[in-house]
Design an enzyme around this catalytic site. Structure first.
Site, PDB file in Angstrom:
ATOM      1  CG  HIS A 245      -1.316   1.496  -0.759  1.00 56.30           C
ATOM      2  ND1 HIS A 245      -0.625   0.934  -1.804  1.00 56.30           N
ATOM      3  CD2 HIS A 245      -2.272   0.604  -0.406  1.00 56.30           C
ATOM      4  CE1 HIS A 245      -1.159  -0.264  -2.077  1.00 56.30           C
ATOM      5  NE2 HIS A 245      -2.149  -0.495  -1.245  1.00 56.30           N
TER       6      HIS A 245
ATOM      7  CG  ASP B  19      -6.472  -1.562   5.038  1.00 55.72           C
ATOM      8  OD1 ASP B  19      -7.122  -2.483   4.508  1.00 55.72           O
ATOM      9  OD2 ASP B  19      -5.226  -1.555   5.122  1.00 55.72           O
TER      10      ASP B  19
END
Lengths: 378, 378
Positions: B259, B315
């Site tokens: 991320h 996700d």
């Protein structure tokens, strides 16, 4: 944490070779050409080519661009009926935003980001925006939409679809100049929004839709409409002086005067002023030119405006120009979008070429460490 | 000219009190509440109230919010028929972007920026997005749209409109948790796009439309779909190890791991993992959970991932969660948008409260002083 750069004033977010602006000197260049080099002769299509391809087109290249754009002017039947069924009370900029978003519905919008695919999408957007807006403008008046013509320039074809008659050469040239001058302006808010959207690898339609939405605000593209409202409020040339005095007294801002970047005359303003003058001389209605000219004359000589370096910006003479071409005031910002689509698409393609997510930070100034309480105890 | 801050990394563009993120520690707070305080119990509607009003609602306040949202779920007949006539091949995120833009066509979108007007628009967007997407999802399968119900939560009503049957309590809770966890995440690219649009005083619909377009890119909201593609490519739990080795060899990125902000475990991931586990235990199809868990286990222990601090992001477990709720992969990013609409609208209202145009600069690196040449000489 570093200082808060509210509004990103002076923060340099990218390198680019599309547009150079020197706000202090009032200089604007597209791809290395000063606007004074381009304004007298270039057509909008030449500017589109220049912005997209980094050079002015030769005859063959320009003919090919015309062909590509003309081929994409017509909406398909489904899209046409969507525009026709748009509520007549909708704001034109909402129609513009929705209409371009709809083009994307008919595109597979596959995750292809090769140059030619993006170029085709840019053709599509640039060609269809005038059709969408002319169709809506007629439908809301209860008139039948007029299909695009293949033998007219971008500017003339729009006026044809709007009015159902071929524009005079002066009207065509006036709109063409407007489209040339508004086509690009660096990292303004709408272009920046386009690039932020493109930077996540969102598609060209999404990116342009962000641009349209951002342009619709009254401190960006919406100001041009307000400039015209102001000239209508003044009403006649004899009222300019008393109206101006009233503004000074109430410290009301004069719309179309002053710019976030330009601290001298906006280099686009004299070109627009000359064109409005030419239109006024051939028309019975030179009132708006007279009012605008007189107000400029008084304002720029007033110490308060001199000190703050406030001069007419691009909106100031755009308003009477578009008005004299027969456009309703609430369509003005859409004309801005139709022109700026050239610059937006150039910036979006540049973003894809050297892409990186744009993700700034924000300083948190709220409470910390709060504990959950059951709803009965709140 | 100052240095180029490409991607605005580390540039602080605003103060805000909506969301706090500490990427190194893996901390995420909404309005001062750590996500671990909220995830176990809060409903999406409570989170919406918290984000909009800076406090958790009491029973009366929550009931009023429910009432306001429920009243706006249904589309008017014209809007419904626009969604029904959307081409079935359109990408769902293009439909989402267009559908929200269309809501704005039915709104006078007057230049009113008082708190209550904006709150009504936020209600409108939040309530209608699920209806738009469920309607499209059914129409493209040749099924009749199902009108919203007034007696169901935001999450349950969506599943009802999508499937025509009431969801199990587990399914409702799983979607509700997903909506809670994705509702807000600071100045990510889509939220930043919303704020840039709002900063010109463009309306709420325009601002949210910019957010949707920006979210659609594969390096933002689009990644969740790619995470599911990857689990399907792996296919079964025995293939995880060989597939992972193949990735290492070809230096292929693993979707859903790593991320831009979090350099430790994404604090939302364990909540999603637990919910996917619970769903899998009640279903015959626990394959996706098994694959995801095993891949996580191998990846986080591998030196290359440890060194680079790469952990599952939001996700990663969202993909099997939404898949197990019966959603098509190409609808995943729309679910993200339906949730994030809560944060977007909170940020847009905050932007209006203390508004300033966001206009950065760019460094010009192209040619200068070019002279116009007639087309014949090019």
């Amino acid at each position: 944490m570093p200082n808060v750069k509210s509004g990103l004033d002076g923060v340099v977010v990218a390198q680019q070779d599309i547009c150079f602006i020197n706000g202090d000197k009032g200089e604007l260049d597209y791809r290395g050409y000063h606007i004074d080099e381009l304004a007298p002769t270039a057509t909008f299509e030449e500017i589109v080519y220049l912005l997209w391809h980094r050079k002015l087109p030769n005859n063959e290249e320009l003919a090919l661009l015309h062909e590509r754009l003309i081929a994409r002017r017509a909406l398909n039947d489904d899209h046409l009926s969507l525009i026709q069924s748009t509520p007549h009370t909708a704001q034109p900029m909402s129609v513009c935003r929705t209409g371009v978003s709809q083009i994307g519905l008919y595109d597979p919008e596959k995750l292809l980001f090769d140059k030619e695919t993006n170029m085709l999408k840019a053709d599509d957007i640039l060609s269809k925006m005038p059709t969408i807006m002319a169709t809506f403008a007629r439908c809301r008046k209860g008139l039948k939409p007029i299909p695009p013509r293949e033998d007219l320039s971008h500017a003339a074809n729009f006026l044809w679809m709007l009015n159902g008659e071929e524009p005079t050469p002066e009207a065509e040239k006036a709109l063409d100049l407007y489209l040339v001058l508004l086509a690009e302006h660096g990292f303004n808010a709408s272009t920046f929004a386009c690039r932020i959207t493109a930077a996540t690898w969102a598609g060209m339609y999404s990116a342009v839709v962000s641009g349209i939405g951002t342009l619709s605000g009254h401190s960006h593209g919406g100001a041009i409409q307000e400039a015209m409202n102001q000239f209508q409020e003044i009403g006649n040339v004899d009222n300019v002086k008393p109206w101006f005095k009233g503004c000074l007294k109430s410290k009301k801002r004069i719309m179309g005067i002053g710019h976030r970047v330009y601290k001298s005359l906006d280099p686009r303003a004299p070109h627009l002023r000359a064109k409005v003058k030419a239109l006024a001389e051939r028309s019975e209605d030179h009132k708006w030119f007279d009012i605008a000219l007189k107000l400029e004359d008084i304002a720029v000589r007033h110490p308060r405006f001199k000190e703050r370096k406030l001069y007419p910006n691009v909106d100031y003479y755009s308003a009477p120009l578009l008005h004299m071409l027969g456009l309703n005031q609430d369509m003005f910002t859409c004309m801005f979008a139709i022109s700026r689509a050239a610059g937006w698409t150039a910036h979006i393609m540049a973003q894809y070429e050297d892409n990186r997510l744009i993700r700034p930070r924000a300083k948190y100034v709220g409470p910390k460490g709060l504990k959950w309480t059951p709803i009965e105890e709140r």
